[in-house]
Design a protein around this motif. Sequence first.
Motif: not given
Length: 312
Positions: A216-243
């Motif tokens: 959802k647009d303007n949603a919040v994402f939290i990661n307290v699990g394992r770092g490599e379960t998330v594509d960090e490049k995709a996360l960084t882009e999403a933080a700029k444009t989506k989250l």
Amino acid sequence: MKVLFTGNFRDEVVEKIRDLGFEVDVATSKMVKAKDYPRDAQILCGSILIEKMDLREFKNLEIILTYSIGVDYLDHDYLRENNIVLCNNKGAYAEPIGEWIIYDLMAIDKFAKQNIENQNNKIWKRRSQTYNLYNKKILFLGTGDISTEAAKRLANFKMEIIGFNTRGKEKEHFNRCVSLEGLKDALGEADYVVMVLPLTKDTYKFMDAEKFEAMKDNAVFINVGRGETVDEKALTEAAKTKLRAAALDVFEKEPLPQDSPLWEMDNVYVTPHVADLSEDAEDRILINVKENLKRISEGRELINIVNLKKGY
């Protein structure tokens, strides 16, 4: 049986293990770094320090008891081929991390960064509104002990709590659960998404560009699990444009490199893998290790045995 503990522990902790009838050695971090430690143990206790050891040198090894929940740093194929039983520390950090998730949610929704910055600069500045948790939807990627502890606490906020697991199996404290088939729709309706999946071959970069786009647009994402379960490049882009915001306690590479753009983003909260810490941390580190050693001494079945094919 001989037990080798990795790390630094008080003498009284070691003595209690000896009282169970074990012969105990300790390998401090300094000893591990110098590769100066005994290798004749049948039981090896530790976590990240074990990664720095060559398990092939432990010819008598039968059981590994970890201080950690995640065990992705170990060679599961080697353990399986050599019939070495692996037990993790499942459940030991569920309450602290469950609380940390609440902290992340409140810090983001109540503008903690700006509040602290204004106080440090002696700026009295009211804002017109903050965000609220009540009547919102939160999706947990993973429905294990950590998610459950967070869900228990969030029930009082009158949130709709959604869980994702492999089969969409219903779990207590979750309003509903979805499988992979229903994940895209769940991502699209959730105001908050929390990553707590273990790291396995199937979950590596599980949260990728496609799944961030489904959020959802303007949603919040939290990661307290394992770092490599998330594509960090995709996360960084999403933080700029989506989250609207992201709170991250784990990363693909730790420590997080100084040149990572995540450090500089106003809507990203970075913490150094500390969600599991608590005032009783030393007790939690050994809670399942002690229980399993007691069970071994009494000839009882072990708990928290890892399925080496699944990886958790």
